[in-house]
Structures are given as structure tokens and as C-alpha cells.
Design a protein around this motif. Structure first.
Motif, short mmCIF file in Angstrom:
data_model
loop_
_atom_site.label_atom_id
_atom_site.label_comp_id
_atom_site.label_asym_id
_atom_site.label_seq_id
_atom_site.Cartn_x
_atom_site.Cartn_y
_atom_site.Cartn_z
N UNK A 7 60.05 -108.23 4.58
CA UNK A 7 60.29 -106.92 3.97
C UNK A 7 61.34 -107.02 2.86
N UNK A 8 62.38 -107.80 3.10
CA UNK A 8 63.41 -108.00 2.08
C UNK A 8 62.83 -108.66 0.83
N UNK A 9 61.98 -109.67 1.03
CA UNK A 9 61.36 -110.35 -0.11
C UNK A 9 60.49 -109.39 -0.92
N UNK A 14 59.89 -106.33 -5.68
CA UNK A 14 59.53 -105.09 -6.38
C UNK A 14 60.60 -104.73 -7.41
N UNK A 15 61.85 -104.85 -7.02
CA UNK A 15 62.94 -104.55 -7.96
C UNK A 15 62.92 -105.51 -9.14
N UNK A 16 62.78 -106.79 -8.86
CA UNK A 16 62.73 -107.80 -9.94
C UNK A 16 61.53 -107.52 -10.85
N UNK A 17 60.38 -107.22 -10.27
CA UNK A 17 59.18 -106.93 -11.06
C UNK A 17 59.35 -105.71 -11.95
N UNK A 18 59.93 -104.65 -11.40
CA UNK A 18 60.13 -103.44 -12.19
C UNK A 18 61.16 -103.67 -13.30
N UNK A 19 62.22 -104.41 -13.00
CA UNK A 19 63.20 -104.72 -14.05
C UNK A 19 62.59 -105.60 -15.13
#
Length: 87
Positions: A7-9, A14-19
């Protein structure tokens, strides 16, 4: 890997992808799932690069690793966008 690690990954990916998507100028026609998958791969590869370069030897947040991960995600988004443009 435990469920909390998975879940953490996903969340970090998701955060890295959106940024990474925000870094790319213009509108991208890449879906949310593809963005998250690119982010997960970029987070993993960026972490490996950071570990190989010794960037985790810091007392705080390894900001340079984040920059590498976001850059890799941006490259992944651009690659997906170009692949979709060919179709």
C-alpha cells in the motif's frame, strides 16, 4: 512484502507519478492508472539509483532521490504520451 509495504508503494508511486505529470508541460492524455504505474516504477528505479549513488546517507530527507524519481516519472509520462500519439 507485507500488505502495508504494498500500500505504501502504491501511495508513494501515485504521488511520484502525479508530480512527474505536473512537471511535463501541456495536457497529457495518459490515464490515472498509467500515471500511478509509471510513478511506482519511477519510485523503485529512482530508489535503486539513489542507493547506488549513496544519496540516502543524509540526516534528513533524501531530496535528490525525490528529484530523480520525479524526473523518471516525467520521462515515463512523456514516453507514454508519444506511444499513444503513434497509434
Amino acid at each position: 512484502m507485507e500488505i502495508s509495504g504494498i500500500i505504501s508503494a502504491i501511495v508513494i508511486g501515485a504521488v511520484i507519478g502525479l508530480l512527474g505529470r505536473l512537471v511535463v508541460p501541456g495536457r497529457q492524455h495518459v490515464g490515472v492508472l498509467a500515471t500511478v504505474l509509471v510513478g511506482i516504477v519511477a519510485a523503485f528505479v529512482g530508489a535503486l539509483i539513489g542507493q547506488a549513488l549513496g544519496l540516502y546517507d543524509t540526516k534528513g530527507v533524501a531530496w535528490l532521490v525525490w528529484v530523480i524519481q520525479i524526473g523518471l516519472a516525467a520521462l515515463g509520462i512523456v514516453a507514454l504520451e508519444r506511444m499513444k500519439a503513434r497509434d
